[in-house]
Motif scaffolding. Sequence first.
Motif, PDB file in Angstrom:
ATOM      1  N   VAL A  86      56.216  54.701  16.524  1.00  0.00           N
ATOM      2  CA  VAL A  86      56.965  53.982  17.555  1.00  0.00           C
ATOM      3  C   VAL A  86      56.823  54.769  18.851  1.00  0.00           C
ATOM      4  CG1 VAL A  86      59.204  53.091  18.274  1.00  0.00           C
ATOM      5  CG2 VAL A  86      58.581  53.088  15.839  1.00  0.00           C
ATOM      6  N   GLU A  87      56.282  54.124  19.865  1.00  0.00           N
ATOM      7  CA  GLU A  87      55.963  54.805  21.119  1.00  0.00           C
ATOM      8  C   GLU A  87      56.860  54.327  22.255  1.00  0.00           C
ATOM      9  OE1 GLU A  87      52.179  55.572  24.159  1.00  0.00           O
ATOM     10  OE2 GLU A  87      51.907  54.376  22.338  1.00  0.00           O
TER      11      GLU A  87
ATOM     12  N   ALA B 211      66.010  51.996  22.317  1.00  0.00           N
ATOM     13  CA  ALA B 211      65.039  52.728  21.508  1.00  0.00           C
ATOM     14  C   ALA B 211      65.494  52.817  20.053  1.00  0.00           C
ATOM     15  CB  ALA B 211      64.807  54.119  22.090  1.00  0.00           C
TER      16      ALA B 211
ATOM     17  N   VAL C 224      63.586  51.197  16.510  1.00  0.00           N
ATOM     18  CA  VAL C 224      63.329  51.845  15.228  1.00  0.00           C
ATOM     19  C   VAL C 224      63.977  51.057  14.097  1.00  0.00           C
ATOM     20  CG1 VAL C 224      63.720  53.926  13.859  1.00  0.00           C
ATOM     21  CG2 VAL C 224      63.047  54.122  16.261  1.00  0.00           C
TER      22      VAL C 224
ATOM     23  N   VAL D 267      58.391  58.811  15.842  1.00  0.00           N
ATOM     24  CA  VAL D 267      58.612  58.402  17.227  1.00  0.00           C
ATOM     25  C   VAL D 267      57.876  59.360  18.149  1.00  0.00           C
ATOM     26  CG1 VAL D 267      60.799  57.235  16.783  1.00  0.00           C
ATOM     27  CG2 VAL D 267      60.819  59.667  17.331  1.00  0.00           C
TER      28      VAL D 267
ATOM     29  N   ALA E 129      62.005  59.841  22.815  1.00  0.00           N
ATOM     30  CA  ALA E 129      61.735  60.165  21.412  1.00  0.00           C
ATOM     31  C   ALA E 129      62.654  61.279  20.921  1.00  0.00           C
ATOM     32  CB  ALA E 129      60.268  60.560  21.235  1.00  0.00           C
TER      33      ALA E 129
ATOM     34  N   LEU F  72      64.099  59.918  10.076  1.00  0.00           N
ATOM     35  CA  LEU F  72      62.755  59.788  10.645  1.00  0.00           C
ATOM     36  C   LEU F  72      61.794  60.709   9.891  1.00  0.00           C
ATOM     37  CD1 LEU F  72      63.574  59.860  14.467  1.00  0.00           C
ATOM     38  CD2 LEU F  72      62.934  57.845  13.114  1.00  0.00           C
TER      39      LEU F  72
END
Length: 335
Positions: free
Chosen positions: A90-91, A166, A170, A186, A196, A206
């Motif tokens: 995930v950017e 953000a 996710v 991330v 991130a 994560l």
Amino acid sequence: MPLTDLSLADCRDYRPELPVPDGFDAFWSSTLSEVPADGGPVPKPVFAPVDTGLTQFHTYDVTLPGFAGHPVHGRLHLPAGATEPLGCVVEFLGYGRGRGLAHENTLWASAGHAHLIMDTRGQGWSAAGGTTADTDAGAAGTVPGFLTRGIESPETYYYRRVFTDAVRCVEAVREHPAVDPDRIVVTGVSQGGGIALAVSGLVPGLAGVMPDVPFLCNFRRGAEISGRPPYTEIAEYLKLHRDRTGTAFTTLSYFDAALLATRATAPALFSIAMMDEICPPSTCFTAYNHYAGPKEVRAYEFNGHEGGTAYQQREQLAWVRSLFAGTPSGRAGNS
């Protein structure tokens, strides 16, 4: 360009005390538990197929509910032919950037991973439309840019909305049937790296975090020593509003990615550039040295804010491949 900050040796030892504002964890718990502003049900994420002309990827325009249910846009790339849930990168994007054209930015999908790119509200542009608006413009009196928008209070501050968006990204991609929810990494450059890091402290479970030359860390030092935007937006604001220094830095402390990183547990791969005049290395090392999970750093001694670019991508490709290979697949972990 010359060194304008601490040496690498001094940066490795640089661990300033980060003030923890009153009710910090409760503030974020409350923020992330809020329902849409209209009190209605939370909309489901929408993944709409896009014909890019590329045959090795499936691409989707993404719309999902972010802060207060506001629509947040993004793009998902999936490698064609995958037969089981994939690890996902995930950017988050740099300051002022948008997700671009649908056929761009396919590195992570080329490596066999799912890849979700989040638009940053109010920033950037997409030729395909569907950019994410910032529906809460914040209080008046800010200087141009986003860094002081709504800075009068943590509740109105711009990055409260961005960080929540953000987190929702996710959460949304974890529910996608093509994605393994236990293998989410991330990442981002500059502003994206700061986002991130913030997510690393707000989202449990994560698989990894990859901040490159991260912004939004140790705001006070950034505002004091950086001679180039965006940190200069804080200094310009306080030049105009001489009586608001305490209020401004109290608000910013709730959004310091270095402080949020003290809540992180996932493995992290940082990159930091020692001649960076935009995100001074001491601010980045503040986050690295306080990061609570396992961590590594790649320091680029003679680079500015461009950082490691393709060299760092090579490091990241190998790091993610190893990370995902060692993380069990399957959806049972989030049952």
